[in-house]
Design a protein around this motif. Structure first.
Motif: not given
Length: 375
Positions: A93-108
Motif C-alpha cells: 500500500l505504501g509503495l502504491a500510494h507513493a507511486w500514485h503521488a509521484y504520478q500526480n506530482l504536478t496535479h495534486l
C-alpha cells in the motif's frame, strides 16, 4: 515470560491506535505522501499487534486431548500471518500510494493554509505536531518493550543485544520491539521528508521518504517471518542438548549415550529424547541388598504356610526385577531433575535404556571379587 510480552503488546495497541487516527487526519489535511505512509504504517502496527495478542491468548492454553504439549505454537503461527500478511500489505500500500503521488506530482494541490476552527494553520505545523506526539508515544512504548527485552537478555547471561535479537525464544516480544523501533524510525523519516519538502519546495523529497518507510515495512515482514518460521520447523534446542551431554559425562552410572535429539515446541516446552547404556559395575553396586529388601517385603505379605517353593521363586524373580527397575529409575530421575534445573524449558525427557555396557570386570577377577564384597 508471556505476561511481559502481553504488557508490551497492550501498550503498543493502545498507542498505535491513537497515532493511526492522528496521522491519518494529518495526511488528509496536508496531502503528504510520507504522512500517509506513516498512517498506513501505524495502522499495520495496530492490526499486527492485535494478531500478536490473539496469538498470546491462544498460545497460553494448556495441553488437552488434541494438543499434547499445549497450544504454544499457535503463537508463532499468528505471528507469522501477521508479519507476512500485514506488513507485506503495508509495504504494498505504501509503495502504491507513493507511486500514485509521484504520478500526480504536478496535479495534486497542496494547501498553503489549513482552516481549523476558524484559525489558519500552516500544514508544516500540523505535521510537526502530529509527528512530535507520535515520537513521544511510540518512544514510550519502545522504552517499555526495550526494558522487557534487556531484562530477559541479562537474565539469560547474554551481552550482545543483536545476537539475542536473532536467537531469542519469544518472537512476540521481538516483533513488538522491532515494530516500535521502526515506528520511531518511520517518524524520523517522515519528519525528514516533510522538512526537506518545506525547505526546498520539491515534493519529491516527501515521496522519496515515503518509499523508504514502505520498504522498511517490507524488510520487517521478511525478518519477522524468518524468526517465526524457525519455531515452526522442529528446531533443536542446542542448550538442552549441551546440558544433557555435560550431565551424562559426570554420571558414573552411564557408560555412553546416543541418538540424542530435541525439539522446541514453544518457548516453554522442549522435548528431549536419548538412548543410554548403563555401567554394570555401578548399576549392580548394592544390588544384593536391594533384592533382599524387596524379597523380604514381598514374603511378609504371604503367610508362612503358603510360602511354597514356587511362591519363593516368584518372589525372588520379582524382587530382582523391582531392584533393577529401581536402580535404573534412580538414574533417569536424576537425569530429568538435573536437566530441568539447568534448562527449565525442558518439559519432557524420554530416556531409552539401550542395555548394559560390555562388562569390564569379568576379565579381572580381583576387581570382580572386590565389587562382590562391596555389595
Amino acid at each position: 515470560m508471556a505476561q511481559g510480552s502481553k504488557k508490551a503488546v497492550l501498550y503498543a495497541i493502545f498507542v498505535n491506535a491513537i497515532i493511526t487516527v492522528l496521522k491519518g487526519l494529518a495526511a488528509l489535511a496536508t496531502h503528504s505522501a510520507a504522512m500517509m505512509n506513516e498512517a498506513v504504517h501505524s495502522l499495520m502496527d495496530t492490526l499486527n499487534q492485535l494478531f500478536l495478542l490473539i496469538g498470546l491468548n491462544r498460545g497460553s492454553r494448556p495441553a488437552d486431548g488434541e494438543y499434547a504439549f499445549g497450544h504454544g505454537q499457535k503463537k508463532y503461527l499468528w505471528n507469522l500471518w501477521s508479519a507476512i500478511g500485514l506488513f507485506s500489505i503495508g509495504c504494498g500500500l505504501g509503495l502504491a500510494h507513493a507511486w500514485h503521488a509521484y504520478q500526480n506530482l504536478t496535479h495534486l494541490p497542496r494547501p498553503d493554509v489549513i482552516q481549523i476552527f476558524g484559525f489558519g494553520i500552516h500544514p508544516i505545523w500540523i505535521s510537526g505536531l502530529v509527528l512530535a506526539i507520535a515520537l513521544v508515544l511510540e518512544g514510550y512504548v519502545l522504552l517499555v518493550a526495550g526494558r522487557e527485552f534487556l531484562s530477559r537478555m541479562r537474565a539469560e547471561g547474554v551481552r550482545n543485544p543483536f545476537r539475542y535479537l536473532a536467537d531469542a525464544d519469544d518472537p512476540t516480544l521481538i516483533a513488538v520491539l522491532l515494530e516500535d523501533s521502526i515506528a520511531v524510525t518511520g517518524v524520523i523519516l517522515a519528519a525528514t521528508g516533510i522538512g526537506m519538502t518545506q525547505l526546498t519546495g520539491d515534493p519529491r523529497w516527501d515521496i522519496s521518504f515515503s518509499v523508504l518507510i514502505a520498504l522498511m515495512l517490507g524488510v520487517t515482514a521478511i525478518f519477522l517471518g524468518l524468526v517465526n518460521m524457525r519455531y515452526l520447523t522442529s528446531i533443536r534446542d542446542q542448550d538442552a542438548e549441551r546440558a544433557f551431554h555435560d550431565i551424562v559425562k559426570d554420571r558414573r552410572e552411564i557408560e555412553r549415550y546416543h541418538d540424542l535429539r530435541s525439539v522446541i515446541v514453544d518457548d516453554r516446552h522442549t522435548v528431549v529424547v536419548a538412548a543410554i547404556e548403563l555401567r554394570e559395575e555401578v548399576l549392580t553396586r548394592n544390588m544384593r541388598s536391594r533384592i533382599q529388601s524387596h524379597l523380604a517385603q514381598l514374603l511378609e505379605r504371604v503367610p508362612e504356610h503358603r510360602r511354597t517353593e514356587n511362591v519363593v521363586d516368584y518372589a525372588e524373580t520379582r524382587a530382582i526385577i523391582q531392584a533393577t527397575l529401581e536402580a535404573t529409575e534412580l538414574v533417569i530421575d536424576f537425569l530429568e531433575a538435573d536437566l530441568k534445573q539447568r534448562c527449565p524449558q525442558v518439559s519432557h525427557l524420554t530416556i531409552e535404556i539401550d542395555g548394559i555396557a560390555a562388562p569390564s570386570k569379568l576379565d579381572n577377577p580381583q576387581l570382580l571379587d572386590s565389587e562382590a564384597r562391596g555389595q
